[in-house]
Design a protein around this motif. Structure first.
Motif, PDB file in Angstrom:
ATOM      1  N   LEU A 146       0.836  -1.191   0.000  1.00  0.00           N
ATOM      2  CA  LEU A 146       0.000   0.000   0.000  1.00  0.00           C
ATOM      3  C   LEU A 146       0.875   1.247   0.000  1.00  0.00           C
ATOM      4  N   GLU A 147       0.269   2.399  -0.220  1.00  0.00           N
ATOM      5  CA  GLU A 147       1.041   3.625  -0.427  1.00  0.00           C
ATOM      6  C   GLU A 147       1.848   4.054   0.790  1.00  0.00           C
ATOM      7  N   ASP A 148       1.467   3.593   2.001  1.00  0.00           N
ATOM      8  CA  ASP A 148       2.205   3.942   3.212  1.00  0.00           C
ATOM      9  C   ASP A 148       3.300   2.934   3.525  1.00  0.00           C
ATOM     10  N   GLY A 149       3.472   1.918   2.679  1.00  0.00           N
ATOM     11  CA  GLY A 149       4.484   0.891   2.907  1.00  0.00           C
ATOM     12  C   GLY A 149       3.934  -0.354   3.586  1.00  0.00           C
ATOM     13  N   SER A 150       2.702  -0.317   4.063  1.00  0.00           N
ATOM     14  CA  SER A 150       2.086  -1.512   4.655  1.00  0.00           C
ATOM     15  C   SER A 150       1.948  -2.594   3.586  1.00  0.00           C
ATOM     16  N   LEU A 151       2.123  -3.855   4.027  1.00  0.00           N
ATOM     17  CA  LEU A 151       2.027  -4.978   3.104  1.00  0.00           C
ATOM     18  C   LEU A 151       0.775  -5.790   3.401  1.00  0.00           C
ATOM     19  N   VAL A 152       0.075  -6.161   2.359  1.00  0.00           N
ATOM     20  CA  VAL A 152      -1.098  -7.020   2.485  1.00  0.00           C
ATOM     21  C   VAL A 152      -0.883  -8.245   1.599  1.00  0.00           C
ATOM     22  N   THR A 153      -0.974  -9.427   2.214  1.00  0.00           N
ATOM     23  CA  THR A 153      -0.954 -10.657   1.427  1.00  0.00           C
ATOM     24  C   THR A 153      -2.391 -11.101   1.290  1.00  0.00           C
ATOM     25  N   LEU A 154      -2.875 -11.082   0.074  1.00  0.00           N
ATOM     26  CA  LEU A 154      -4.279 -11.387  -0.197  1.00  0.00           C
ATOM     27  C   LEU A 154      -4.412 -12.870  -0.500  1.00  0.00           C
ATOM     28  N   GLY A 155      -5.320 -13.545   0.233  1.00  0.00           N
ATOM     29  CA  GLY A 155      -5.524 -14.973   0.044  1.00  0.00           C
ATOM     30  C   GLY A 155      -6.285 -15.279  -1.228  1.00  0.00           C
ATOM     31  N   ALA A 156      -6.502 -16.570  -1.462  1.00  0.00           N
ATOM     32  CA  ALA A 156      -7.196 -17.011  -2.672  1.00  0.00           C
ATOM     33  C   ALA A 156      -8.648 -16.554  -2.676  1.00  0.00           C
ATOM     34  N   ALA A 157      -9.167 -16.254  -3.866  1.00  0.00           N
ATOM     35  CA  ALA A 157     -10.567 -15.831  -4.054  1.00  0.00           C
ATOM     36  C   ALA A 157     -10.952 -14.759  -3.047  1.00  0.00           C
ATOM     37  N   SER A 158     -10.143 -13.707  -2.975  1.00  0.00           N
ATOM     38  CA  SER A 158     -10.353 -12.634  -2.001  1.00  0.00           C
ATOM     39  C   SER A 158     -10.428 -11.288  -2.707  1.00  0.00           C
ATOM     40  N   ALA A 159     -11.059 -10.323  -2.048  1.00  0.00           N
ATOM     41  CA  ALA A 159     -11.220  -8.992  -2.638  1.00  0.00           C
ATOM     42  C   ALA A 159     -11.032  -7.936  -1.561  1.00  0.00           C
ATOM     43  N   LEU A 160     -10.300  -6.873  -1.908  1.00  0.00           N
ATOM     44  CA  LEU A 160      -9.931  -5.836  -0.959  1.00  0.00           C
ATOM     45  C   LEU A 160     -10.119  -4.461  -1.583  1.00  0.00           C
ATOM     46  N   ARG A 161     -10.715  -3.553  -0.834  1.00  0.00           N
ATOM     47  CA  ARG A 161     -10.880  -2.174  -1.291  1.00  0.00           C
ATOM     48  C   ARG A 161     -10.098  -1.252  -0.355  1.00  0.00           C
ATOM     49  N   VAL A 162      -9.333  -0.307  -0.912  1.00  0.00           N
ATOM     50  CA  VAL A 162      -8.454   0.564  -0.130  1.00  0.00           C
ATOM     51  C   VAL A 162      -8.861   2.013  -0.300  1.00  0.00           C
ATOM     52  N   HIS A 175     -14.121  -9.951   0.631  1.00  0.00           N
ATOM     53  CA  HIS A 175     -14.296 -11.403   0.569  1.00  0.00           C
ATOM     54  C   HIS A 175     -12.973 -12.098   0.850  1.00  0.00           C
ATOM     55  N   GLY A 176     -13.044 -13.303   1.454  1.00  0.00           N
ATOM     56  CA  GLY A 176     -11.864 -14.132   1.597  1.00  0.00           C
ATOM     57  C   GLY A 176     -11.043 -13.864   2.836  1.00  0.00           C
ATOM     58  N   GLU A 177      -9.733 -13.728   2.629  1.00  0.00           N
ATOM     59  CA  GLU A 177      -8.780 -13.679   3.744  1.00  0.00           C
ATOM     60  C   GLU A 177      -7.584 -12.825   3.363  1.00  0.00           C
ATOM     61  N   ALA A 178      -6.959 -12.175   4.354  1.00  0.00           N
ATOM     62  CA  ALA A 178      -5.778 -11.361   4.097  1.00  0.00           C
ATOM     63  C   ALA A 178      -4.906 -11.293   5.347  1.00  0.00           C
ATOM     64  N   TYR A 179      -3.606 -11.197   5.123  1.00  0.00           N
ATOM     65  CA  TYR A 179      -2.642 -11.017   6.211  1.00  0.00           C
ATOM     66  C   TYR A 179      -2.063  -9.622   6.075  1.00  0.00           C
ATOM     67  N   PHE A 180      -2.113  -8.860   7.173  1.00  0.00           N
ATOM     68  CA  PHE A 180      -1.693  -7.461   7.145  1.00  0.00           C
ATOM     69  C   PHE A 180      -0.428  -7.251   7.964  1.00  0.00           C
ATOM     70  N   ASP A 181       0.559  -6.588   7.374  1.00  0.00           N
ATOM     71  CA  ASP A 181       1.773  -6.158   8.079  1.00  0.00           C
ATOM     72  C   ASP A 181       1.779  -4.639   7.986  1.00  0.00           C
ATOM     73  N   VAL A 182       1.291  -3.977   9.053  1.00  0.00           N
ATOM     74  CA  VAL A 182       0.957  -2.556   9.003  1.00  0.00           C
ATOM     75  C   VAL A 182       2.115  -1.683   9.474  1.00  0.00           C
ATOM     76  N   GLN A 183       2.436  -0.663   8.695  1.00  0.00           N
ATOM     77  CA  GLN A 183       3.457   0.317   9.075  1.00  0.00           C
ATOM     78  C   GLN A 183       2.942   1.210  10.204  1.00  0.00           C
ATOM     79  N   HIS A 184       3.828   1.506  11.158  1.00  0.00           N
ATOM     80  CA  HIS A 184       3.459   2.337  12.304  1.00  0.00           C
ATOM     81  C   HIS A 184       3.230   3.795  11.874  1.00  0.00           C
ATOM     82  N   ASP A 185       2.078   4.331  12.243  1.00  0.00           N
ATOM     83  CA  ASP A 185       1.768   5.736  11.975  1.00  0.00           C
ATOM     84  C   ASP A 185       0.700   6.178  12.978  1.00  0.00           C
ATOM     85  N   PRO A 186       1.119   6.712  14.141  1.00  0.00           N
ATOM     86  CA  PRO A 186       0.160   7.087  15.197  1.00  0.00           C
ATOM     87  C   PRO A 186      -0.813   8.182  14.772  1.00  0.00           C
TER      88      PRO A 186
END
Length: 338
Positions: A146-162, A175-186
């Motif tokens: 994502l534009e802030d450097g956060s990483l999203v691993t999107l699982g199979a048959a999944s849909a994500l809106r940002v 829909h589906g599943e996702a793993y999020f590795d979020v950049q720190h930004d208070p």
């Protein structure tokens, strides 16, 4: 347990003269006939005569209409009968009316365009791709930065809106599943909306998986705040929780190393109900997998490879002595062996 297969030459449903009683066997036969019609009408070689025959079948008996509607609902993963506690009945009616319109439109598209719609309707996440920022097909996983450097691993048959702006970072798992590795930004908390709840973090890693009427959250590192219907729950490393409708509950803690194991092409189940296992496996299999409610609660334990969902399905069917019926290459129905 050996399976039964509806080959291409057998996809035409039974004769209209057949009479189905209100027994369990009769209802199962009706379900299978409706599925056979569904598969036939998706074929690009569908003829005008077959469409006329389907319309006649629909008019013959109200049970045919119900079986057809249930087939469409299963295909889209909808549960129209569920009314969440705390949700006004009128709101649920409006949502269900909107879903019915969507299903009607999907059915019309199938009849008009044949296999053109298969990529959209093959899995429930397909229609979500129409309005998603990122989506995957069956068996596909994808890492998105994502534009802030956060990483999203999107699982199979999944849909994500940002949606990002100067004050917030908002993501909607459609829909589906996702793993999020979020950049720190208070100054800009990261929020993921899923079903009727949301997960709010500043910087952390967590897995989020949609379930019928809710979602499950597991924290690999850091801390998240889970909220739904005015309830809140704080989770830290190794902790998990789920919400279904208005109910929010903690789950047993797990090893953080096993959270999001699907990213390593493995699915881990520990006494997990068969229905939930098959919903996960369904997103990796090229066909839709439907499960009979009579066996949906059977517990399953094991580790399966997402690279070979067919082998995983065969192992589960054989170990639980179940029966499968295949309708072409589109639908697999899992039911009791008897």
């Amino acid at each position: 347990m050996r399976n039964s297969t509806y080959s291409e030459s057998r996809l035409t449903p039974h004769s209209p003269a057949m009479d189905f009683s209100d027994t369990a066997h009769g209802r199962e036969a009706l379900d299978e006939e409706a599925i056979a019609w569904f598969v036939r009408l998706r074929d690009e070689g569908t003829t005008h005569e077959e469409i006329v025959a389907w319309k006649s079948w629909m008019k013959e008996d109200p049970r045919h209409v119900r079986a057809w509607q249930e087939t469409l609902q299963l295909w889209q993963g909808l549960e129209p009968g569920h009314i969440s506690r705390g949700t006004p009945l009128s709101t649920n009616r409006r949502r269900w009316q909107a879903r019915k319109l969507l299903l009607s439109a999907a059915a019309i598209l199938i009849l008009l365009t044949g296999t053109t719609c298969i990529s959209l309707l093959h899995h429930p996440g397909g229609l979500g791709c129409l309005t998603a920022s990122h989506c995957t097909s069956a068996g596909e996983t994808r890492q998105v930065q994502l534009e802030d450097g956060s990483l999203v691993t999107l699982g199979a048959a999944s849909a994500l809106r940002v949606h990002y702006d100067s004050g917030k970072r908002l993501v909607h798992l459609r829909h589906g599943e996702a793993y999020f590795d979020v950049q720190h930004d208070p100054l800009r908390p990261f929020e993921v909306q899923a079903s009727q709840g949301s997960v709010r973090v500043v910087g952390t890693s967590f897995n989020l998986r949609l379930k019928p009427q809710g979602a499950q959250v597991s924290v690999a590192s850091g801390k998240v705040e889970l909220s739904t219907h005015g309830q809140q729950l704080e989770l830290t490393t190794g902790q998990s929780a789920q919400y279904t409708g208005a109910h929010l509950s903690r789950l047993p803690e797990s090893d953080p190393a096993t959270i999001g194991l699907w990213r390593q092409e493995r699915l881990l189940f520990q006494s997990t109900p068969l229905g939930e296992v098959l919903r996960d496996l369904d997103r990796y299999h090229p066909a839709r997998i439907l499960v009979d409610p009579a066996v949906a609660s059977m517990p399953v334990s094991g580790i399966f490879s997402t690279r070979n969902p067919e082998a995983a399905l065969e192992t589960i069917i054989n170990s639980l002595a179940l029966r499968e019926t295949r309708f072409g290459n589109l639908i697999i129905r899992i039911a009791p062996a008897g």
